[in-house]
Structure formats: C-alpha cells, structure tokens
Design a protein around this motif. Sequence first.
Motif, PDB file in Angstrom:
ATOM      1  N   GLY A  11      -8.695   1.142  -3.445  1.00 24.39           N
ATOM      2  CA  GLY A  11      -7.569   0.749  -4.303  1.00 24.39           C
ATOM      3  C   GLY A  11      -6.602  -0.238  -3.698  1.00 24.39           C
ATOM      4  O   GLY A  11      -5.545   0.133  -3.192  1.00 24.39           O
ATOM      5  N   THR A  36     -13.510   4.051  -5.122  1.00 24.32           N
ATOM      6  CA  THR A  36     -12.591   5.190  -5.180  1.00 24.32           C
ATOM      7  C   THR A  36     -12.007   5.224  -6.596  1.00 24.32           C
ATOM      8  O   THR A  36     -12.079   4.225  -7.333  1.00 24.32           O
ATOM      9  CB  THR A  36     -11.445   5.051  -4.151  1.00 24.32           C
ATOM     10  OG1 THR A  36     -10.707   3.868  -4.477  1.00 24.32           O
ATOM     11  CG2 THR A  36     -11.978   4.973  -2.734  1.00 24.32           C
ATOM     12  N   SER A  85      -8.378   0.163   1.910  1.00 29.55           N
ATOM     13  CA  SER A  85      -6.939   0.480   1.780  1.00 29.55           C
ATOM     14  C   SER A  85      -6.482   1.271   2.997  1.00 29.55           C
ATOM     15  O   SER A  85      -7.288   1.901   3.704  1.00 29.55           O
ATOM     16  CB  SER A  85      -6.705   1.306   0.518  1.00 29.55           C
ATOM     17  OG  SER A  85      -7.327   2.563   0.680  1.00 29.55           O
ATOM     18  N   ALA A  86      -5.160   1.282   3.212  1.00 30.08           N
ATOM     19  CA  ALA A  86      -4.587   2.056   4.324  1.00 30.08           C
ATOM     20  C   ALA A  86      -4.970   3.528   4.158  1.00 30.08           C
ATOM     21  O   ALA A  86      -5.300   4.214   5.128  1.00 30.08           O
ATOM     22  CB  ALA A  86      -3.075   1.887   4.318  1.00 30.08           C
ATOM     23  N   THR A  88      -7.670   4.857   2.631  1.00 33.01           N
ATOM     24  CA  THR A  88      -9.077   5.137   2.951  1.00 33.01           C
ATOM     25  C   THR A  88      -9.319   5.035   4.452  1.00 33.01           C
ATOM     26  O   THR A  88     -10.066   5.830   5.024  1.00 33.01           O
ATOM     27  CB  THR A  88     -10.005   4.185   2.147  1.00 33.01           C
ATOM     28  OG1 THR A  88      -9.886   4.546   0.766  1.00 33.01           O
ATOM     29  CG2 THR A  88     -11.443   4.295   2.592  1.00 33.01           C
ATOM     30  N   ALA A 117      -7.191  -4.581   3.989  1.00 30.37           N
ATOM     31  CA  ALA A 117      -6.441  -5.558   3.182  1.00 30.37           C
ATOM     32  C   ALA A 117      -5.232  -4.834   2.607  1.00 30.37           C
ATOM     33  O   ALA A 117      -5.377  -3.873   1.855  1.00 30.37           O
ATOM     34  CB  ALA A 117      -7.324  -6.114   2.070  1.00 30.37           C
TER      35      ALA A 117
HETATM   36  C1  LIG Z   1      -0.130  -2.449  -7.530  1.00 28.80           C
HETATM   37  C2  LIG Z   1      -0.610  -1.755  -6.294  1.00 28.80           C
HETATM   38  C3  LIG Z   1      -1.219  -2.484  -5.314  1.00 28.80           C
HETATM   39  C4  LIG Z   1      -1.668  -1.895  -4.151  1.00 28.80           C
HETATM   40  N1  LIG Z   1      -2.297  -2.660  -3.186  1.00 28.80           N
HETATM   41  C5  LIG Z   1      -2.715  -2.059  -2.066  1.00 28.80           C
HETATM   42  C6  LIG Z   1      -3.357  -2.824  -1.063  1.00 28.80           C
HETATM   43  O1  LIG Z   1      -3.557  -4.053  -1.211  1.00 28.80           O
HETATM   44  N2  LIG Z   1      -3.775  -2.206   0.051  1.00 28.80           N
HETATM   45  C7  LIG Z   1      -3.592  -0.860   0.258  1.00 28.80           C
HETATM   46  O2  LIG Z   1      -3.972  -0.360   1.315  1.00 28.80           O
HETATM   47  N3  LIG Z   1      -2.986  -0.111  -0.685  1.00 28.80           N
HETATM   48  C8  LIG Z   1      -2.552  -0.661  -1.836  1.00 28.80           C
HETATM   49  N4  LIG Z   1      -1.940   0.102  -2.800  1.00 28.80           N
HETATM   50  C9  LIG Z   1      -1.824   1.533  -2.595  1.00 28.80           C
HETATM   51  C10 LIG Z   1      -3.134   2.232  -2.868  1.00 28.80           C
HETATM   52  O3  LIG Z   1      -3.641   1.896  -4.135  1.00 28.80           O
HETATM   53  C11 LIG Z   1      -2.945   3.736  -2.743  1.00 28.80           C
HETATM   54  O4  LIG Z   1      -2.623   4.075  -1.406  1.00 28.80           O
HETATM   55  C12 LIG Z   1      -4.165   4.498  -3.181  1.00 28.80           C
HETATM   56  O5  LIG Z   1      -3.917   5.886  -3.034  1.00 28.80           O
HETATM   57  C13 LIG Z   1      -5.410   4.120  -2.403  1.00 28.80           C
HETATM   58  O6  LIG Z   1      -6.460   4.977  -2.748  1.00 28.80           O
HETATM   59  P1  LIG Z   1      -7.927   4.807  -2.217  1.00 28.80           P
HETATM   60  O7  LIG Z   1      -7.862   4.572  -0.774  1.00 28.80           O
HETATM   61  O8  LIG Z   1      -8.586   6.103  -2.530  1.00 28.80           O
HETATM   62  O9  LIG Z   1      -8.525   3.711  -2.991  1.00 28.80           O
HETATM   63  C14 LIG Z   1      -1.482  -0.499  -3.975  1.00 28.80           C
HETATM   64  C15 LIG Z   1      -0.871   0.242  -4.970  1.00 28.80           C
HETATM   65  C16 LIG Z   1      -0.426  -0.375  -6.117  1.00 28.80           C
HETATM   66  C17 LIG Z   1       0.237   0.462  -7.176  1.00 28.80           C
END
Ligand SMILES: Cc1cc2nc3c(=O)[nH]c(=O)nc-3n(C[C@H](O)[C@H](O)[C@H](O)COP(=O)(O)O)c2cc1C
Length: 397
Positions: A11, A36, A85-86, A88, A117
């Motif tokens: 994400g 995810t 993502s941070a 994951t 990223a």
């Molecule tokens: C608009 C938006 C943009 C985001 N962009 C990022 C990003 O570029 N990198 C990141 O690590 N988290 C980003 N986040 C936060 C992650 O989406 C959030 O931590 C999420 O729980 C990640 O879940 P996942 O690791 O399961 O995909 C963003 C959140 C939002 C609402």
Amino acid sequence: MKKNIVVCVTGGIAAYKAADLVSKLSKKHNVRVLMTRDALQFVGSETFKILSKNEVYTDVFTDEDKPMHIEIAKWADIFVVAPASANTIAKLAHGICDNMVTLAILASKAKKLVVPAMNTVMLENDATQENIKTLKDRGLDILESDCGLLACGDIGKGKMPDPERIIDRIDYLLANKDLKKYKILVTAGHTVEAIDPVRYISNRSTGKMGYHIAKKAYNRGADVTLIIGPNDLDIKDSFNIVNVVSSKDMYEAVNKEFVDADALIMAAAPADFTPANYSPEKIKKEVDESNDIKIKKTEDIIKSLKDKKEGKVVIGFAAESENVIENAKKKLVSKGADMIVANDITLKGSGFKSDENKVSFVYKNKNATSFDLMKKSELADIILDNLAELLKDRKKN
Ligand SMILES: Cc1cc2nc3c(=O)[nH]c(=O)nc-3n(C[C@H](O)[C@H](O)[C@H](O)COP(=O)(O)O)c2cc1C
C-alpha cells in the motif's frame, strides 16, 4: 531463460508503477502478483491479473484446493516487493505473516528483492532503518530509493526507482555467476578527434552494444571495467567506468587496464583517423577557402595488444558493409583476436544507433556462426557465453 517472478505490491502511492514493472517483466518471464489489502486502495487487482496472465492473490484463504502461499513460495525464483511500504518492511523484519504477501515470503527459500518507497521522514525513521538493516543482514536484497519530488509534495529520498532499474537488479540477482573471478574490460562508443575547440571527427557509434555487454558481464559476476567515449546513455551502474574522449585516450586507458585483465571485448568504434594538427584557435572560414584538414591514422588499439595478450582473451568487433565474413576473418588474423563479432552495417535496423544487431561470429579454429536480427541485450549474453568458453579453453591450455 524464463524465470518465475512473484511481484508483491503493497500500500503505497508508487503501486501504480508496479503495473509497468509487471508488464515489462511478463514479456520475458513467468510472473505472479500478490497484493496486500491496502495496495488495493491504490490499484485494482484486475490490472495485474491481465498483465501477468495469472490470478492475483490478496487473501491468505483462497478458493483453491491447496495452500496457495506454499504453492507460490515453492514456485518462485525470486520475490520482488515493489513498492515495499514501511508497514510491510516492518512485518517482514519481525516475521509477521498476516497477509498473502508476508506469508508467502516467510514460507519461501527463493531470493528476495525489497524496493522501499515512502515519504522521506518515514524512510529515515530509526524504526524503518533498523527494519531495513535486519532484512539486509538476513540476506534480502534492498534496492535504494531514488531522490526527487515525492507524491506528498516533499522533496527527498523515498521514490520507487524506475522499472528498468528494478529489472536490472532482478537480472543481477538471478544471473548465473559464471564469469566470477574474471576481470573483463569492455570498450564502447565513439571517440571525438578535435580539429579545433569546436569541430571534430567522429562516427555514429552510440556505445549501446558495449554497455549491454558490460552490464551483463557484471550481472554474471565479472569484475568489469567499461571504457566508453562520449555518450548519451543513462549509466548508473556500480561497475568501474572510465570515460574517455579521443582515440588516444582510449588507447591509453585500454593499455593500462589490459595489464591485469582476463579478457577484452572491444565493442567501441574509436576513430581510425585524427587531425594531423590540432588548432588551439577556432579555424576561421575566411582564412583559406581551400583549407584541407590533414589527417593521420590513429593507433590500432587491438593490434597494439597483440604481444601482450598471452593467456588473455580478446574479442573484437567489425562493422562491415561488404564481404562481412571474409573481411572479419582477415581482421581476426591481422589483429590477433580470438573472436570477431561482425555486423553488416548496411542492413536496416541493425548496427549503429539501433537497439538491435544482426551479426556473425568469426572464430580462429571453427566455422563462423550467423545469427538473426536480435536485441543488443540478448546478443550481449551470447557474446559472453562465447567468452566464457574461450576463458575455459584458455585455462585448459
Ligand atoms: C494516500 C496514502 C498514501 C500512502 N503512501 C505510502 C507510501 O508511499 N509508502 C508507505 O510505506 N506507506 C504509505 N501509506 C501508508 C500505508 O498505506 C499504510 O501503512 C498501510 O497500512 C500499508 O499496508 P501494507 O503494508 O499492508 O500494504 C500511504 C497511506 C495513504 C493513505
């Protein structure tokens, strides 16, 4: 050879770039995509399903009659988490496996490439840095983020690198390291022979062929030095690069680097002629209307190494416009090379400027082989397969 690549999309804003990555990877490899739940907020799974021609999994519990996380974990040659993502990264560092991405990765012995990223502050946070270090220490490969304008409006580190850079790294991680222990010298591009401060003699070689060879040799484990003339290539590689301008510079650089090299691939097209006299002032067009520019021959680089090549392999290139194989054979003998890659520069879509080449290989002790038109990147690997054979033969003798 086709490899099995699992792209894991998490994400982050850069999730849209993963579509391009999957599209490019799918042209050469078998690709499966895992996402995810939060990645679905940024891009739909249907895009990845069509691009990869495979079902996309997000949930751990699927409709299949087998545990898909184990199936995919065993199938993979490499997992590529892009964007990572941070969140994951933190989960991977701590063995948390509450979704399809983290579960399949935890269950797999395949190689893993993680492409962080995110916003710069998130990336530089001690927690993220420690998690990244943990992953590195465990042998996962981390691709450094790019710097630039981020989607959030900040300027800094955290951008997901372009698909090409990610694919380069995947190629590196998956390549057979058959050229490890060898120092390979590659030359590429044209040279510039100055007439006066503004004018010069040159040719149309772009350096693409030599650059692909250097890149692939590096991927295959070689200690690579690329000696390259002025060029427009976007070179960001980690191997040793020596930039030169004139054929004299190239001659000196090759002679210096050749001393401890195992092989030289001379893919450059250094100028055969250079002005006999350099004019330090711009030559005025009014001075002498019949002003001839006197030229002289440059040193032949491969020939100059003839007596220094004991135990080394030398591969030359020949750009021919007629009697390609006969002329290449003559060149092989006169230059004391072990193999010549001859290309017919009169063919459309082949040779200078093009991304493709149609070549024949001319050897010392066996018949020439001709190939169909192919991508320079593919040809680079075939040239290196031949080099690996020649290096093995050299060891036997
Ligand atoms: C608009 C938006 C943009 C985001 N962009 C990022 C990003 O570029 N990198 C990141 O690590 N988290 C980003 N986040 C936060 C992650 O989406 C959030 O931590 C999420 O729980 C990640 O879940 P996942 O690791 O399961 O995909 C963003 C959140 C939002 C609402």
